[in-house]
Scaffold this motif. Structure first.
Motif, PDB file in Angstrom:
ATOM      1  N   ILE A   1     -13.339  10.598  10.198  1.00 40.77           N
ATOM      2  CA  ILE A   1     -13.800   9.205  10.085  1.00 40.77           C
ATOM      3  C   ILE A   1     -13.986   8.602  11.479  1.00 40.77           C
ATOM      4  CG2 ILE A   1     -13.106   6.895   9.330  1.00 40.77           C
ATOM      5  CD1 ILE A   1     -11.709   8.330   6.926  1.00 40.77           C
ATOM      6  N   THR A   2     -13.008   8.842  12.367  1.00 42.58           N
ATOM      7  CA  THR A   2     -13.110   8.345  13.744  1.00 42.58           C
ATOM      8  C   THR A   2     -14.281   8.997  14.481  1.00 42.58           C
ATOM      9  OG1 THR A   2     -10.725   7.949  13.851  1.00 42.58           O
ATOM     10  CG2 THR A   2     -11.896   8.141  15.950  1.00 42.58           C
TER      11      THR A   2
ATOM     12  N   ALA B   1     -17.587   7.680  13.289  1.00 46.24           N
ATOM     13  CA  ALA B   1     -17.811   6.321  13.801  1.00 46.24           C
ATOM     14  C   ALA B   1     -18.249   6.370  15.256  1.00 46.24           C
ATOM     15  CB  ALA B   1     -16.539   5.492  13.648  1.00 46.24           C
TER      16      ALA B   1
ATOM     17  N   ARG C   1     -15.984   2.427   8.617  1.00 52.06           N
ATOM     18  CA  ARG C   1     -14.824   3.193   9.112  1.00 52.06           C
ATOM     19  C   ARG C   1     -13.536   2.653   8.511  1.00 52.06           C
ATOM     20  NH1 ARG C   1     -13.539   2.194  15.203  1.00 52.06           N
ATOM     21  NH2 ARG C   1     -12.907   0.240  14.216  1.00 52.06           N
TER      22      ARG C   1
END
Length: 460
Positions: A399-400, A403, A413
Motif C-alpha cells: 500500500i505504501t 502510494a 492509501r
C-alpha cells in the motif's frame, strides 16, 4: 568590339537572374511543402488519443476469489502468485507488484477500493493450515501410541523413508536468494543426518532430465530415477547422488509415485513402517493421474504414510496436491520457506527416534503425549501468526509502495490501510479460535477429534 562585349555581359546577367529566380522559387516551394507536411503531422497528432501509462492499461481482476469472511473460508482460500515472498528488500517482488496492479482511479468508489484490496490479498496469500491437518500431524507425531487404530502408525520391526523430489524447472525459483532446489537439498541433508543408524532411506527424483521445452517433454516426462537405493544412510554416497541434481524439466508426479511403490515393494507393511515424502512445487505436467497413483500406492502391500509437501505452489497445484494426499489417506503441508520444510522433516525425525526407543522397550507415557499435543496446538498458532505477519507486512508495504509510485492517492492509501487492519484482526481472532478449540480436544481419541473437527469446520 565594345558592342559584343556589352551583349555578352547582358546575356550573363540575364542567365544569373534566371538562376536566382528559379532557386528562390524552389526554396519557397520546398519551404511551403515542409510547412504543409508539419501542419499535416500536427493535425494527425491532434487526432490521435494521448498515450496511456502502462499501469492505466491494466484492469483489476474482477474474478478474484472473494476475501474469506469466516474461519472455514480461510482454509480453502487459494495461494497467490507471490505466496511466500516478501516485498521488503526484493526488487523483483516490487516489479511484479507494479506489473500486476493497475493505477486506482482518483474517483474510485468504495466497491472498487474493496476490490483493489482483495486483489492485493489474493496476490500474497499463502495457505493457513486447517485444524484437520494438525490432527493428522498429531496422529503422525503420536506414532506408536496404543490410542491409534491405524496399522500404519503402529511400530514395526523396520523403519523406511523414501523421499520423492521434484527436479522440474520451476524448482529453480528463488526464495530469499536461494533456489527452491537448494533449500530442499539442505533440508533433506539435515533430516537424514539425524535419523537413527538402523533406519533405511531412499531418494527418487523426477523431471531432472531434458528441459522445459516441448521438444524435451517426452524425455523429461519419462525421467524418474532412484538415485539412492533404499538402504542405511551413508552421507558421502548420498551427497554424491543428490548434489548433481538440477531443476530442468517437466513434472511427472504420477511416474514418480508408481516407481516409488516398486522401490519399497520388498518392504511389506506387515513388518515395516514405510514413509514416503513427495516434495513438489506444482501440478503434474506430463498428462498422468497422480491422484490415482497415490491411491494405488496406499492400497499396495507396503501401505505407506504419504507426506505431500507443496513448496510455494499456486492455487491449482495446491488443489491437486491436496487431492493426492487425500487419496492416500496421507498428510498435506503447504510451505513457503526452508524453516517450514525443515519442520516437516523434523516430525519424521522425531518419530524415527521414538521407533528406536520402542525397540529398546521405552515407550512414552500417555501424559507426555497430551503435553506434546498442547505444545503442538501452541505451535499451530505460532505458524499461523508467522503467515499472518508476512501477509499483513506485505499488504502494508505494498500500500505504501503503490502510494509512493502514484498508483493510489493519499486518501485511498488510508482506506486500504484501514481494511488491512480490519483483515488482520479477523485473521488473528480466527487463529485464536482454532488454537483454543484444539486445546479442548486433548482428552479425545484421534477418531473423535477428526469427527468433531469435521462437524465444526464443515470438512468433507
Amino acid at each position: 568590339m565594345l558592342l559584343k562585349q556589352t551583349r555578352y555581359l547582358l546575356v550573363v546577367i540575364f542567365l544569373l537572374l534566371v538562376v536566382l529566380v528559379v532557386g528562390c522559387s524552389n526554396k519557397e516551394s520546398s519551404t511551403n511543402g515542409d510547412n504543409q507536411e508539419k501542419a499535416q503531422n500536427n493535425e494527425q497528432k491532434d487526432k490521435e488519443p494521448p498515450k496511456k501509462d502502462k499501469s492505466e492499461e491494466k484492469e483489476l481482476n474482477t474474478d478474484v476469489t472473494p476475501l474469506p469472511t469466516s474461519t472455514n473460508e480461510i482454509f480453502t482460500y487459494p495461494n497467490g502468485d507471490l505466496a511466500g515472498t516478501s516485498l521488503y528488500g526484493s526488487d523483483e517482488t516490487q516489479k511484479q507488484l507494479l506489473k500486476t496492479m493497475p493505477k486506482l482511479p482518483k474517483n474510485a468508489d468504495k466497491e472498487t477500493v474493496d476490490l483493489y484490496f482483495n486483489n492485493l490479498v489474493a496476490l500474497y496469500w499463502s495457505g493457513f493450515d486447517d485444524p484437520a491437518t494438525l490432527v493428522d500431524k498429531w496422529e503422525l507425531y503420536s506414532f506408536g501410541s496404543p490410542d491409534i487404530e491405524d496399522q500404519r502408525y503402529q511400530f514395526k520391526e523396520n523403519y523406511n523413508v523414501e523421499i520423492v523430489l521434484d527436479a522440474s524447472g520451476s524448482m529453480a525459483k528463488t526464495v530469499n536468494g536461494k533456489t527452491q532446489m537448494e533449500l530442499a537439498k539442505s533440508a533433506i541433508n539435515n533430516f537424514l543426518g539425524a535419523l537413527p543408524d538402523n533406519a533405511k532411506v531412499g531418494l527418487r527424483v523426477y523431471g531432472h532430465k531434458g528441459s522445459g521445452s516441448d521438444s524435451d517433454k517426452k524425455l523429461s516426462c519419462s525421467s524418474s530415477d532412484l538415485v539412492y537405493e533404499v538402504a542405511q544412510y551413508d552421507s558421502s554416497k548420498f551427497k554424491q547422488a543428490l548434489d548433481p541434481i538440477q531443476p530442468v524439466g517437466w513434472t511427472p508426479i504420477t511416474l514418480a509415485l508408481e516407481e516409488a511403490q516398486k522401490d519399497l515393494s520388498k518392504y511389506p507393511a506387515e513388518n515395516n513402517n514405510n514413509i514416503v515424502f513427495l516434495v513438489s512445487d506444482g501440478i503434474e505436467t506430463c498428462d498422468g493421474d497422480p491422484v490415482a497413483a497415490a491411491k494405488k500406492l496406499s492400497d499396495s502391500n507396503i501401505s505407506p504414510i504419504l507426506n505431500v509437501i507443496g513448496f510455494n505452489v499456486d492455487a491449482e497445484g495446491q488443489k491437486q496436491l491436496k487431492e493426492v494426499a487425500k487419496a492416500a489417506d496421507g498428510i498435506y503441508s503447504d510451505i513457503s520457506d526452508q524453516k517450514q520444510l525443515d519442520n516437516e522433516f523434523k516430525r519424521i525425525e522425531e518419530i524415527a527416534k521414538r521407533w528406536e526407543q520402542w525397540k529398546k522397550d521405552s515407550l512414552r507415557e500417555a501424559d507426555a503425549v497430551k503435553v506434546e499435543r498442547s505444545f503442538e496446538a501452541l505451535g499451530f498458532k505460532n505458524e499461523w501468526n508467522d503467515k499472518e505477519i508476512t501477509l499483513t507486512n506485505n499488504l502494508g508495504g505494498s500500500i505504501t509502495f503503490l502510494a509512493n509510485s502514484d498508483y493510489i492517492t493519499k486518501e485511498q492509501r488510508e482506506a486500504l490501510r484501514e481494511k488491512k487492519d480490519e483483515f488482520e484482526t479477523f485473521l488473528d481472532e480466527s487463529g485464536t479460535e482454532v488454537e483454543e478449540y484444539l486445546s479442548t480436544m486433548n482428552e479425545k481419541s484421534f477418531e473423535e477429534m477428526k469427527k468433531s473437527i469435521n462437524e465444526k469446520y464443515n470438512k468433507n
